[in-house]
Design an enzyme around this catalytic site. Structure first.
Site, PDB file in Angstrom:
ATOM      1  N   GLU A  33      -3.901   0.091  -8.787  1.00  0.00           N
ATOM      2  CA  GLU A  33      -2.809   1.008  -9.136  1.00  0.00           C
ATOM      3  C   GLU A  33      -1.635   0.149  -9.617  1.00  0.00           C
ATOM      4  OE1 GLU A  33      -2.847   4.915  -6.213  1.00  0.00           O
ATOM      5  OE2 GLU A  33      -2.469   3.009  -5.249  1.00  0.00           O
ATOM      6  N   HIS A  46      -1.364  -2.813  -6.971  1.00  0.00           N
ATOM      7  CA  HIS A  46      -2.044  -2.481  -5.722  1.00  0.00           C
ATOM      8  C   HIS A  46      -3.562  -2.577  -5.878  1.00  0.00           C
ATOM      9  CE1 HIS A  46      -3.103   0.742  -2.537  1.00  0.00           C
ATOM     10  NE2 HIS A  46      -3.024  -0.435  -1.977  1.00  0.00           N
ATOM     11  N   ASN A  76      -3.567   5.995  -1.283  1.00  0.00           N
ATOM     12  CA  ASN A  76      -3.261   5.988   0.149  1.00  0.00           C
ATOM     13  C   ASN A  76      -2.711   7.316   0.639  1.00  0.00           C
ATOM     14  OD1 ASN A  76      -3.767   3.658   1.913  1.00  0.00           O
ATOM     15  ND2 ASN A  76      -2.961   2.567   0.149  1.00  0.00           N
ATOM     16  N   SER A 127       0.827  -1.211   0.000  1.00  0.00           N
ATOM     17  CA  SER A 127       0.000   0.000   0.000  1.00  0.00           C
ATOM     18  C   SER A 127       0.854   1.252   0.000  1.00  0.00           C
ATOM     19  CB  SER A 127      -0.842   0.064   1.280  1.00  0.00           C
ATOM     20  OG  SER A 127      -1.601  -1.074   1.446  1.00  0.00           O
TER      21      SER A 127
HETATM   22  P1  NAI Z   1      -2.997  -9.564   6.533  1.00  0.00           P
HETATM   23  O1  NAI Z   1      -2.354  -9.319   7.855  1.00  0.00           O
HETATM   24  O2  NAI Z   1      -4.470  -9.719   6.501  1.00  0.00           O
HETATM   25  O3  NAI Z   1      -2.359 -10.850   5.844  1.00  0.00           O
HETATM   26  C1  NAI Z   1      -0.979 -11.014   5.706  1.00  0.00           C
HETATM   27  C2  NAI Z   1      -0.700 -12.491   5.497  1.00  0.00           C
HETATM   28  O4  NAI Z   1       0.689 -12.633   5.187  1.00  0.00           O
HETATM   29  C3  NAI Z   1      -0.965 -13.348   6.751  1.00  0.00           C
HETATM   30  O5  NAI Z   1      -1.818 -14.423   6.409  1.00  0.00           O
HETATM   31  C4  NAI Z   1       0.416 -13.829   7.179  1.00  0.00           C
HETATM   32  O6  NAI Z   1       0.394 -15.138   7.725  1.00  0.00           O
HETATM   33  C5  NAI Z   1       1.145 -13.816   5.839  1.00  0.00           C
HETATM   34  N1  NAI Z   1       2.596 -13.729   5.956  1.00  0.00           N
HETATM   35  C6  NAI Z   1       3.336 -13.007   6.808  1.00  0.00           C
HETATM   36  N2  NAI Z   1       4.655 -13.199   6.572  1.00  0.00           N
HETATM   37  C7  NAI Z   1       4.737 -14.079   5.544  1.00  0.00           C
HETATM   38  C8  NAI Z   1       5.797 -14.671   4.836  1.00  0.00           C
HETATM   39  N3  NAI Z   1       7.071 -14.399   5.136  1.00  0.00           N
HETATM   40  N4  NAI Z   1       5.515 -15.527   3.827  1.00  0.00           N
HETATM   41  C9  NAI Z   1       4.225 -15.792   3.514  1.00  0.00           C
HETATM   42  N5  NAI Z   1       3.157 -15.266   4.142  1.00  0.00           N
HETATM   43  C10 NAI Z   1       3.431 -14.416   5.152  1.00  0.00           C
HETATM   44  O7  NAI Z   1      -2.507  -8.362   5.603  1.00  0.00           O
HETATM   45  P2  NAI Z   1      -3.293  -7.673   4.383  1.00  0.00           P
HETATM   46  O8  NAI Z   1      -4.196  -6.636   4.929  1.00  0.00           O
HETATM   47  O9  NAI Z   1      -3.810  -8.701   3.473  1.00  0.00           O
HETATM   48  O10 NAI Z   1      -2.099  -6.860   3.688  1.00  0.00           O
HETATM   49  C11 NAI Z   1      -1.165  -7.508   2.862  1.00  0.00           C
HETATM   50  C12 NAI Z   1      -0.511  -6.472   1.960  1.00  0.00           C
HETATM   51  O11 NAI Z   1      -1.522  -5.850   1.145  1.00  0.00           O
HETATM   52  C13 NAI Z   1       0.204  -5.341   2.713  1.00  0.00           C
HETATM   53  O12 NAI Z   1       1.331  -4.963   1.985  1.00  0.00           O
HETATM   54  C14 NAI Z   1      -0.845  -4.220   2.702  1.00  0.00           C
HETATM   55  O13 NAI Z   1      -0.267  -2.944   2.809  1.00  0.00           O
HETATM   56  C15 NAI Z   1      -1.484  -4.436   1.337  1.00  0.00           C
HETATM   57  N6  NAI Z   1      -2.854  -3.937   1.176  1.00  0.00           N
HETATM   58  C16 NAI Z   1      -3.779  -4.084   2.183  1.00  0.00           C
HETATM   59  C17 NAI Z   1      -5.073  -3.595   2.023  1.00  0.00           C
HETATM   60  C18 NAI Z   1      -6.092  -3.767   3.085  1.00  0.00           C
HETATM   61  O14 NAI Z   1      -7.142  -3.101   3.014  1.00  0.00           O
HETATM   62  N7  NAI Z   1      -5.895  -4.624   4.086  1.00  0.00           N
HETATM   63  C19 NAI Z   1      -5.480  -2.920   0.768  1.00  0.00           C
HETATM   64  C20 NAI Z   1      -4.457  -2.913  -0.250  1.00  0.00           C
HETATM   65  C21 NAI Z   1      -3.186  -3.364  -0.029  1.00  0.00           C
END
Ligand code: NAI
Length: 286
Positions: free
Chosen positions: A154, A142, A192, A121
């Site tokens: 994006e 993104h 963002n 993000s």
């Molecule tokens: P989340 O916390 O819901 O999920 C992250 C996942 O990554 C977890 O299941 C965790 O077990 C896994 N993980 C952690 N370290 C790992 C590794 N080394 N190898 C494999 N899996 C691993 O996070 P979320 O919200 O899905 O965010 C993920 C990315 O997407 C971030 O970069 C965030 O900034 C971006 N993002 C998030 C949005 C949102 O609304 N939550 C919107 C757009 C982008």
């Protein structure tokens, strides 16, 4: 590589975003492999995707055959070595060092032809790509939350990203039913960056005791926003939203306007990460 050459997509991280991104890739006909370090996250993602597809059928947007075809395209794994794909989309925690080490590993597993995309993000793509040989194939892709519904993507070019790679990812987004907008590399990109005060000012109002969570959310909704800032932070993930603000605060040389909130930090420390954990600014029955 041409768009038609893309047959397999790997998704790293089966959390809030990885789930939805995997679903749209599978629905668009791509063999989609989802990897997470947590077996529980993979199982949750499998269940959530099934629920979403069932909902799509209930609403008449999908047939049973569509659902079965999507499910057939999906596999889940806890072994990253299996992620030999044409495109990999990374969606793990918003931390540079975690993303860099994943991209290094992906570069070892795959040939230089594989496109490595990040759903970050806020972290500049140039920084993520700096850890990887052949940084010209690293690009930002993104998606927005919920990824299986929101249309915008994006597409971010880092300093080294090749125009061809950015173009294929734009085309791929179109194939996934999304509208892609090309942006330059800057912390928080466009959406963002513009959206940040929506969260940070709401948190300041709360800290100053000007109004409570419910009042701020109700007023912002009444003024035309689809969701109030606190329910939106719960949907995004309080931890993810906090990490994004922190990363932008650092990237903008600690400008006060991006300063993360103590209230948010405390919620994260308590494990109150929003909808995904059952508790955030509000309580949820998961
Ligand atoms: P989340 O916390 O819901 O999920 C992250 C996942 O990554 C977890 O299941 C965790 O077990 C896994 N993980 C952690 N370290 C790992 C590794 N080394 N190898 C494999 N899996 C691993 O996070 P979320 O919200 O899905 O965010 C993920 C990315 O997407 C971030 O970069 C965030 O900034 C971006 N993002 C998030 C949005 C949102 O609304 N939550 C919107 C757009 C982008």
């Amino acid at each position: 590589m041409q768009l038609e050459d893309i047959k397999t997509i790997g998704i790293i991280g089966a959390g809030t975003m990885g789930q939805g991104i995997a679903q749209v890739c599978a629905q668009a006909g791509y063999k989609t492999m989802v990897f997470d370090v947590e077996a529980q996250a993979l199982e949750k993602a499998r269940q959530r995707i099934l629920q979403n597809l069932d909902k799509g059928m209930e609403r008449g947007k999908l047939t049973n055959a569509d659902k079965e075809a999507a499910l057939k395209n999906l596999t889940y794994t806890g072994d990253m070595l299996q992620l030999r794909c044409d495109v990999v989309i990374e969606a793990v925690v918003e931390r540079l060092e975690v993303k860099q080490s994943i991209f290094q590993e992906l570069a070892n597993i795959n040939t230089p032809a594989t496109i490595l995309a990040s759903n970050t993000s806020s972290i500049p793509i140039t920084q993520i790509a700096a850890a990887v040989p052949n940084p010209e194939r690293v690009v930002g892709m993104h998606f927005f939350n919920p990824a299986h519904i929101m249309k915008l993507v994006e597409v971010i070019s880092g300093a080294a990203t090749s125009p061809e790679v950015a173009h294929i990812i734009k085309e791929l987004a179109g194939k996934l039913g999304k509208t892609a907008v090309m942006t330059k590399d800057s912390p928080g990109f466009i959406v963002n960056r513009v959206a940040r005060p929506y969260y940070t000012e709401a948190l300041k109002l709360l800290e100053e005791g000007v109004a409570d969570v419910e009042t701020i959310d109700k007023l912002m909704q009444a003024s035309g926003f689809r969701m109030g800032p606190f329910e939106l932070m719960d949907l995004i993930g309080v931890d993810t939203n906090y990490s994004v603000t922190t990363s932008m605060f650092e990237a903008f040389q600690y400008e006060a306007r991006f300063r993360p909130s103590h209230i948010q930090q405390q919620l994260v420390n308590a494990g109150h990460c929003g909808r995904k954990s059952g508790q955030g600014f509000y309580t949820y029955a998961n």
